[in-house]
Write a protein that holds these residues in place. Structure first.
Motif, PDB file in Angstrom:
ATOM      1  N   CYS B 598      26.744  35.282  41.143  1.00  0.00           N
ATOM      2  CA  CYS B 598      27.793  35.353  42.149  1.00  0.00           C
ATOM      3  C   CYS B 598      29.070  35.784  41.453  1.00  0.00           C
ATOM      4  N   SER B 599      29.919  36.415  42.203  1.00  0.00           N
ATOM      5  CA  SER B 599      31.208  36.788  41.646  1.00  0.00           C
ATOM      6  C   SER B 599      32.248  36.707  42.761  1.00  0.00           C
ATOM      7  N   VAL B 600      33.513  36.712  42.341  1.00  0.00           N
ATOM      8  CA  VAL B 600      34.573  36.575  43.358  1.00  0.00           C
ATOM      9  C   VAL B 600      34.505  37.751  44.319  1.00  0.00           C
ATOM     10  N   PHE B 601      34.715  37.483  45.580  1.00  0.00           N
ATOM     11  CA  PHE B 601      34.497  38.453  46.654  1.00  0.00           C
ATOM     12  C   PHE B 601      35.787  38.628  47.443  1.00  0.00           C
ATOM     13  N   PHE B 602      36.209  39.883  47.616  1.00  0.00           N
ATOM     14  CA  PHE B 602      37.470  40.146  48.314  1.00  0.00           C
ATOM     15  C   PHE B 602      37.221  41.058  49.501  1.00  0.00           C
ATOM     16  N   VAL B 603      38.071  40.904  50.513  1.00  0.00           N
ATOM     17  CA  VAL B 603      37.993  41.735  51.701  1.00  0.00           C
ATOM     18  C   VAL B 603      39.317  42.495  51.833  1.00  0.00           C
ATOM     19  N   ARG B 604      39.233  43.785  52.150  1.00  0.00           N
ATOM     20  CA  ARG B 604      40.441  44.602  52.299  1.00  0.00           C
ATOM     21  C   ARG B 604      41.292  44.033  53.426  1.00  0.00           C
ATOM     22  N   ASP B 605      42.600  44.086  53.229  1.00  0.00           N
ATOM     23  CA  ASP B 605      43.576  43.624  54.221  1.00  0.00           C
ATOM     24  C   ASP B 605      43.500  42.133  54.466  1.00  0.00           C
ATOM     25  N   ARG B 606      42.804  41.432  53.595  1.00  0.00           N
ATOM     26  CA  ARG B 606      42.809  39.975  53.737  1.00  0.00           C
ATOM     27  C   ARG B 606      43.344  39.439  52.415  1.00  0.00           C
ATOM     28  N   PRO B 607      44.697  39.384  52.294  1.00  0.00           N
ATOM     29  CA  PRO B 607      45.268  39.049  50.989  1.00  0.00           C
ATOM     30  C   PRO B 607      44.882  37.637  50.562  1.00  0.00           C
ATOM     31  N   VAL B 608      44.780  37.515  49.272  1.00  0.00           N
ATOM     32  CA  VAL B 608      44.433  36.210  48.708  1.00  0.00           C
ATOM     33  C   VAL B 608      45.707  35.401  48.571  1.00  0.00           C
ATOM     34  N   GLY B 677      37.343  41.865  41.801  1.00  0.00           N
ATOM     35  CA  GLY B 677      38.659  42.499  41.720  1.00  0.00           C
ATOM     36  C   GLY B 677      39.208  42.671  43.120  1.00  0.00           C
ATOM     37  N   ASP B 678      40.523  42.610  43.269  1.00  0.00           N
ATOM     38  CA  ASP B 678      41.079  42.700  44.617  1.00  0.00           C
ATOM     39  C   ASP B 678      41.867  43.984  44.825  1.00  0.00           C
ATOM     40  N   GLN B 679      41.760  44.912  43.873  1.00  0.00           N
ATOM     41  CA  GLN B 679      42.458  46.195  44.015  1.00  0.00           C
ATOM     42  C   GLN B 679      41.468  47.251  44.489  1.00  0.00           C
ATOM     43  N   PRO B 680      41.947  48.289  45.160  1.00  0.00           N
ATOM     44  CA  PRO B 680      41.042  49.384  45.539  1.00  0.00           C
ATOM     45  C   PRO B 680      40.375  49.944  44.283  1.00  0.00           C
ATOM     46  N   PRO B 681      39.263  50.635  44.395  1.00  0.00           N
ATOM     47  CA  PRO B 681      38.616  51.010  45.657  1.00  0.00           C
ATOM     48  C   PRO B 681      37.794  49.871  46.284  1.00  0.00           C
ATOM     49  N   PHE B 682      37.868  49.827  47.612  1.00  0.00           N
ATOM     50  CA  PHE B 682      36.989  48.912  48.341  1.00  0.00           C
ATOM     51  C   PHE B 682      35.737  49.666  48.770  1.00  0.00           C
ATOM     52  N   TYR B 683      34.660  48.934  48.962  1.00  0.00           N
ATOM     53  CA  TYR B 683      33.382  49.544  49.371  1.00  0.00           C
ATOM     54  C   TYR B 683      33.235  49.341  50.877  1.00  0.00           C
ATOM     55  N   GLU B 684      32.886  50.408  51.567  1.00  0.00           N
ATOM     56  CA  GLU B 684      32.818  50.322  53.024  1.00  0.00           C
ATOM     57  C   GLU B 684      31.477  49.738  53.465  1.00  0.00           C
TER      58      GLU B 684
END
Lengths: 105, 902
Positions: B598-608, B677-684
Motif C-alpha cells: 500500500c502507498s499513500v493515495f491522493f486525489v486531484r482537487d482534494r487537497p490534503v 505523491g500529491d503533485q501532478p501528473p495525476f492518472y485519469e
C-alpha cells in the motif's frame, strides 16, 4: 520349608562352578556353558538369598593389565552347605536314574 | 572404568536401556559388570559383534530379575529361588487372560489404539510446531520488533530502514538487532538458470540469531556498505545440493540476477529465516546517507540482553518510536503518528512464527482429546462388563487364598498390558497419521518441515497408555468387596444382578460419551458451514482454466522501463501464440496469493489538510488484457488497452470498493488519482472493476488501484518498472499445467538466463486460501465421525447389556400381560433418557467451547441454532437406532423360557 529345597539345577551348576574356583561372570559362563542372561539373574538371586557374596577387583590391577575390572563372586558358608545338600540330592537322583528298568511283574 | 572399546553401539544401547530398570544405587555397578562381561566375551571368547548384541539382550532378563528382587525384599526372593521372575509370571498370566477373551481384547485394543493414535499424531504436530524451540541458539531470547497500525490503514508493519538504524543505535535492551527481506533470485551457473530462495540481510541478523558458518565466513557489517554487496553466503543444504558440498566453492563466483557475486562462506546446517528456508544469503545495502522514507518492509529479529524482560524491551522501543517525528522529520510527522496510531511492539519470535496456527492446532488437538475420552469411556464399559463376568473367577481365587493385593496386581497387569499394546498400535497409527496430515495441512502452517515423530511422542503415547491402563485396572477392583465375592460364589455368579451403583456408573459413562460426541459434532458442523460460506464468497475472478507463473528480470540486463516492457511484450505475444492459450496478461499481484503493497493515495482537487495524511491504498501494476485473462469484470468505463501502455498515457482503474469509498455519490470515472505523491501528473480513472480478494476470502474486499505496468516517464516519484511479476494465462486445455514445459521454452527462447517459477493454477490458489478452514473442518469432521461411532457402540452396548440382564423381569412382565409395544417403549425410553441427558450436557459444553472455535469460523455464529439443533436431532436419531436392536430382542423374549430358567 528351607530355601535349599528350591535350588534349581542351573543355580546348582553356578554354585558348583563357584565352589571349584571359577570366580567372575565370563569365567562362570564358560564353566557352566550357560548364557550370560541366565547366569547373572541366578547370581543376583543367590546373592540376595545370602548364598553368594561379591566384591569388585582393584581398579589399578585391572588397568595395569589393560582390561575392565572384574566382579568376583564366592560362595558363602551357607552357600556351600546348600550346595552340599543339593549335590547329595542330585547323587540320590542319579542312583535312581541308574537303576535298571524292571519289567512288568 | 571407561566403557570397553570395541563394544558395538547397539549392544551398548541395549545395556544402557536395561540399566534404567535397575534401581539407582545398583545401576552403575550393574552396567559396568555387563559391559565388562561383553568385553571378555569378545576378547577371550571370540564373540562376534552379533553375538555381543544377542548377549546384551540377556541383560534385559537380568535387569527384570534384579528389579523383582528389589521389589519383593530378601525373604520373598529367598522363596523364589527356583522360579522365573514374578513380573514375567504376572505378564504370562495376563497374556493368557487376554487370549482367553480375544473379542474383548480386540475391541478394547482397537478402540483405545484409535484414540491414542489420533492423539499421538496431533501431539507430534503440536510438539514440533508449537512446543519445540525454534532452531536457533537460546531461541527464547529472540524477539521481533513491529509497528501495529490502525486508523488510516490496519495491519502490522515491519521496520523502515532508518527506523531500524535508530533502534539499532539507541536501544538499551537488545544485544543485537538485524533485518531481512525474503525473496528469490535468478542464479546462473553451468547447470543452467535456477531460481533460488534468497534472504537480503543485515550482517547483524546473524549475530542476533547466533548463526555460525560451516565454512568460510558469514556476512560482516562491511558487506552491508553500499557498493560492497557483491558477496554471498550459501545455505548448507544448497551447498550440498548444488555444489556437492565441495570446499572449492569458497571464493568462487556465481551470477546472481545477472550480477557477479563471490561466495564467501557456507552457513551452518539448518540455518533458515524464521519463516522461510533460504538457499543463498545476500547482504542488504544499508545506506545511512539515503533519504529516510516511510516504507515499512524490513522484518526484524533482535536478541534480548541478559536479564532484560519483554516488558522492558517494549517500553524502550515504544519510547524510541515516539521520538521518530523528532529524529526523522522527513519520514514521520505527528499527523502520521496520530492517524495511523503508529506505535511499536516487541513480540517473542516464536509467537510471530507460530501465529494463528497455534489456535488451529490446539483446537484440533482438543478435538482428538475428546475422541480419546470417548474411547476410554467405551473401554471402561467393556472392562465393567468383563469384571461382571469374572466375579466367579475372582471369588474362587480369593477363596483359595489369593490376597486382595495379588488380585489387584493381576488386574492391573492385565489392563496396563492391554493399554500398552493399544499404545504400540496407536504409535503405528500416529506414524501413518502424521504422514497423511502433512499432505493435508495448509502450506501456511509454519515449521511443517520440522514435523517428525520424536522421543517426546513416544513418551507422550506411553504416558497416556499407562494412565489409561491404570484407570481401567481400577474399575474391576471396586467389585472386590468381601461380601460380593461370597455371594458370587454362592449363586455361581449366574444371576447376580448388577447393583444400582454399577448401573449408575455405566449410565454416566454413556451420558458423558453422548455429551462429548455432541461437542465434536457441533464443532464439525460449524466448520462445515463456515467452509460452505467461504466457498460461496466470490473471489472476484474466474479461477477455472487459468495458470500463473512468476518471472523476474535481472535489473542489470533490463535497466530501463522500456527494456523491461519489451521483454514482457514479447513474452505475452509468444505465450498467446501457444496452442490452447486464449489470453495472457502480467500483474504484480495475483489475488488470494501475493497481497500488494500500500502507498499513500491522493486525489486531484482534494487537497490534503496538514495533520491528516492520505490513506494507504494497495496498488497493482498490470498489463493490458490482464482483467480479461483473470476474468475480472469491468463494472464501469473501459479496460486498459495497448494504447495506454507505450507511450504511457497515465490512466488508472479502481476497484468498486475504492470508488464507493471515495465517491460514494458520484462516479469515479474521469477523476485524477495518484500513488506516492500529491503533485501532478495525476492518472485519469478510465474504469471501475469488480472487487477481488487480495489476501483471503474472509472480510470485506479492500480498495485497490490498478495502474499500467509502464509508468509515465515524467512522473518524478515514479514507481520503477516491474522486474518481478506474475504472468497469467487463460487456456482451453483441460489441464492448464500441461502448458508448463511450453511456457518454460518460450521464456528460455527470449532470455536463456531467466527461469520461471511458482507455476500454479488459479484454482489451486483459491483452494489454498480455503486450506486452513478445510483442514480444521476435515480433522474435526473425522474426529466427530469417530466420536459418533464410538458413542453409538457405547450406547448400544449398555442398552443390550441391560436388556440381557432384565430378561427374567421382561419375561415376567410379558407373562403378566405386558404388550410388545410397551416393552419396546421401556427399552427405548431408557436409551433415550441417557441420550437426552447427554445432549443437554453436551449443549452446555458446546456453548461454552464455541468461543474457542470463533476465530476459525466464517459467516456463522459459534452458537448457530440451526447447526446445534441438527446435531442434537442426529445424535438422538442415532441413539434410537442403536437402542432399536436390543429393544427388538427384548420383545422376542419368550416368557416361558425365561420363567423356566429362573
Amino acid at each position: 520349608m528351607g530355601r535349599e529345597d528350591n535350588l534349581s539345577y542351573n543355580a546348582t551348576l553356578v554354585l558348583r562352578a563357584l565352589s571349584v574356583g571359577h570366580r567372575y561372570g565370563f569365567d562362570l559362563m564358560n564353566a557352566t556353558e550357560l548364557p550370560s542372561g541366565t547366569v547373572y539373574p541366578i547370581l543376583r538371586r543367590l546373592e540376595q538369598g545370602g548364598l553368594v557374596r561379591s566384591r569388585w577387583e582393584n581398579e589399578t590391577d585391572a588397568h595395569a593389565q589393560g582390561r575392565p575390572r572384574r566382579r568376583y563372586y564366592e560362595a558363602t558358608a551357607g552357600g556351600r552347605r546348600v550346595l552340599a545338600d543339593a549335590l547329595e540330592r542330585l547323587a540320590a537322583q542319579r542312583r535312581l536314574l541308574d537303576l535298571p528298568a524292571r519289567g512288568a511283574p | 572404568m571407561t566403557a570397553p572399546a570395541g563394544l558395538p553401539a547397539r549392544a551398548r544401547w541395549l545395556i544402557a536401556g536395561a540399566a534404567l530398570l535397575v534401581n539407582r544405587e545398583r545401576r552403575a555397578a550393574w552396567r559396568e559388570e555387563w559391559e565388562s562381561e561383553l568385553w571378555y566375551g569378545a576378547e577371550s571368547g571370540g564373540m562376534t559383534a552379533g553375538a555381543q548384541v544377542r548377549a546384551a539382550g540377556g541383560a534385559w532378563r537380568d535387569a527384570l530379575a534384579t528389579r523383582t528382587l528389589r521389589s519383593n525384599g530378601p525373604n520373598r526372593a529367598g522363596e523364589r529361588l527356583l522360579g522365573g521372575s514374578a513380573m514375567m509370571k504376572e505378564l504370562r498370566v495376563a497374556l493368557r487372560g487376554l487370549a482367553r477373551s480375544p473379542g474383548f481384547a480386540f475391541l478394547a485394543i482397537l478402540t483405545l489404539a484409535l484414540g491414542i493414535g489420533a492423539n499421538a499424531a496431533l501431539f507430534t504436530i503440536v510438539d514440533s510446531v508449537l512446543l519445540r524451540p525454534l532452531g536457533y541458539a537460546d531461541a527464547d531470547e529472540l524477539v521481533v520488533v513491529q509497528h501495529p497500525v490502525s486508523g488510516n490503514a490496519t495491519g502490522t508493519w515491519q521496520l523502515s530502514l532508518h527506523g531500524f538504524f535508530w533502534f539499532q543505535d539507541e536501544n538499551a535492551v537488545f544485544s543485537d538487532i538485524g533485518i531481512y527481506t525474503a525473496g528469490s533470485v535468478n542464479l546462473a551457473s553451468d547447470a543452467g538458470p535456477d531460481r533460488a530462495r534468497s534472504a537480503l540481510v543485515s550482517a547483524s541478523l546473524f549475530r542476533a540469531l547466533g548463526a555460525r558458518p560451516a565454512a568460510g565466513r558469514m556476512l560482516q557489517d562491511a558487506d552491508n556498505e553500499p557498493g560492497n554487496e557483491s558477496v554471498a553466503v550459501l545455505s548448507h543444504e544448497f551447498w550440498q545440493r548444488r555444489f556437492g558440498g565441495s570446499g572449492d566453492v569458497i571464493g568462487s563466483t556465481i551470477r546472481i540476477n545477472g550480477r557477479e557475486g563471490v561466495i564467501v562462506g557456507v552457513a551452518e546446517r539448518g540455518l533458515t529465516l524464521p519463516r522461510q528456508a533460504v538457499d543463498v544469503w545476500l547482504p542488504m545495502a544499508l545506506d545511512r546517507a539515503s533519504r529516510p522514507i516511510n516504507a515499512h518492509f524490513l522484518s526484524s529479529v533482535a536478541r534480548l540482553r541478559d536479564g532484560v524482560t519483554l516488558e522492558a524491551a517494549r517500553e524502550n522501543i515504544a519510547a524510541l518510536t515516539r521520538r521518530l517525528p523528532e529524529v526523522l522529520p522527513t519520514a514521520y510527522d505527528e499527523g502520521f503518528m496520530r492517524d495511523y496510531h503508529f506505535t511499536a511492539e516487541v513480540v517473542p519470535l516464536r509467537d510471530e512464527v507460530v501465529g494463528e496456527a497455534s489456535t488451529t492446532l490446539w483446537i484440533v488437538f482438543g478435538g482428538v482429546g475428546i475422541v480419546l475420552l470417548i474411547a476410554c469411556a467405551n473401554v471402561a464399559n467393556l472392562f465393567l462388563v468383563r469384571a461382571e463376568g469374572r466375579a466367579r473367577e475372582v471369588a474362587v481365587r480369593s477363596a483359595l487364598g489369593a490376597s486382595r493385593a495379588h488380585l489387584t496386581r493381576q488386574f492391573m497387569t492385565e489392563s496396563v498390558l492391554l493399554a500398552l499394546l493399544a499404545g504400540a498400535l496407536g504409535l503405528f497409527l500416529a506414524w501413518a497419521g502424521v504422514r497423511t496430515l502433512l499432505t493435508l495441512a495448509p502450506a501456511a502452517l509454519p515449521r511443517l518441515s520440522e514435523v517428525a515423530l520424536r522421543g517426546s511422542t513416544l513418551g507422550f503415547t506411553f504416558a497416556i497408555a499407562l494412565v489409561a491402563g491404570l484407570l481401567f485396572g481400577l474399575f474391576p477392583l471396586s467389585h472386590l468387596t468381601e461380601r460380593r465375592r461370597a455371594s458370587a460364589l454362592r449363586d455361581g455368579g449366574q444371576r447376580s444382578t448388577a447393583s444400582r451403583a454399577r448401573h449408575r456408573v455405566r449410565g454416566a459413562l454413556v451420558v458423558a460419551q453422548v455429551a462429548l460426541a455432541l461437542v465434536l459434532l457441533a464443532g464439525a458442523g460449524l466448520m462445515i458451514r463456515s467452509f460452505r460460506e467461504l466457498r460461496a464468497v466470490e473471489p472476484g475472478f474466474d479461477p477455472e482454466g487459468a495458470l500463473t507463473f512468476a518471472v523476474s528480470l535481472p535489473i542489470v540486463n533490463y535497466p530501463t522501463p522500456l527494456d523491461a516492457h519489451r521483454f514482457w511484450d514479447t513474452l505475452l505475444r509468444e505465450v498467446r501464440a501457444l496452442p490452447g492459450v486464449t489470453r495472457a496478461g502480467v500483474t504484480t499481484s495475483v489475488p488470494l496469493r501475493d497481497g500488494a503493497s500500500c502507498s499513500v493515495f491522493f486525489v486531484r482537487d482534494r487537497p490534503v489538510t496538514p495533520g491528516a495524511p492520505a490513506p494507504c491504498i494497495e496498488y497493482v501494476l498490470v498489463s493490458p488484457e490482464l482483467f480479461e485473462t483473470m476474468g475480472i469484470d469491468i463494472v464501469q468505463g473501459r479496460t486498459l488497452t495497448e494504447g495506454d501502455v507505450y507511450p504511457p498515457t497515465g490512466v488508472a482503474l479502481v476497484s468498486r470498493a475504492l470508488a464507493a469509498q471515495f465517491w460514494p455519490d458520484g462516479t469515479a470515472l474521469g477523476r485524477g488519482v495518484r500513488i506516492f505523491g500529491d503533485q501532478p501528473p495525476f492518472y485519469e480513472v478510465v474504469g471501475v472493476v469488480e472487487d477481488v480478494r487480495l489476501r483471503e476470502l474472509q472480510g470485506p474486499p479492500a480498495p485497490l488501484v490498478y495502474l499500467s505496468f509502464i509508468p509515465l516517464a515524467d512522473d518524478p516519484a515514479s514507481f520503477r518498472p516491474i522486474f518481478s511479476a506474475r504472468v497469467v494465462v487463460r487456456t482451453t486445455r483441460a489441464d492448464p499445467t500441461s502448458l508448463t514445459a511450453e511456457l518454460r521454452g518460450v521464456v528460455a527462447r527470449i532470455d536463456p538466463e531467466i527461469p520461471i517459477s511458482e507455476v500454479e493454477t488459479l484454482e489451486a490458489i483459491v483452494g489454498a486460501s480455503l486450506a486452513r478452514v478445510s483442514f480444521v473442518m476435515l480433522l474435526l469432521g473425522i474426529a466427530a465421525g469417530v466420536a459418533l461411532l464410538l458413542g453409538t457402540v457405547g450406547l448400544y452396548g449398555v442398552v443390550a447389556y441391560v436388556v440381557n440382564e432384565r430378561r427374567t423381569e421382561i419375561g415376567i412382565r410379558m407373562a403378566l400381560g405386558a404388550r410388545v409395544a410397551g416393552i419396546a417403549r421401556m427399552v427405548l425410553g431408557h436409551a433415550l433418557r441417557l441420550a437426552v441427558a447427554g445432549v443437554i450436557l453436551g449443549f452446555a459444553a458446546a456453548l461454552g467451547l464455541g468461543r474457542v472455535l470463533r476465530s476459525q469460523l466464517f459467516g456463522v455464529s459459534s452458537t448457530d441454532p440451526l447447526t446445534l439443533a441438527f446435531v442434537a436431532v442426529l445424535l438422538l436419531g442415532v441413539a434410537l437406532v442403536a437402542a432399536w436392536i436390543p429393544a427388538r430382542r427384548a420383545t422376542r423374549v419368550d416368557p416361558v423360557e425365561t420363567m423356566r430358567s429362573a
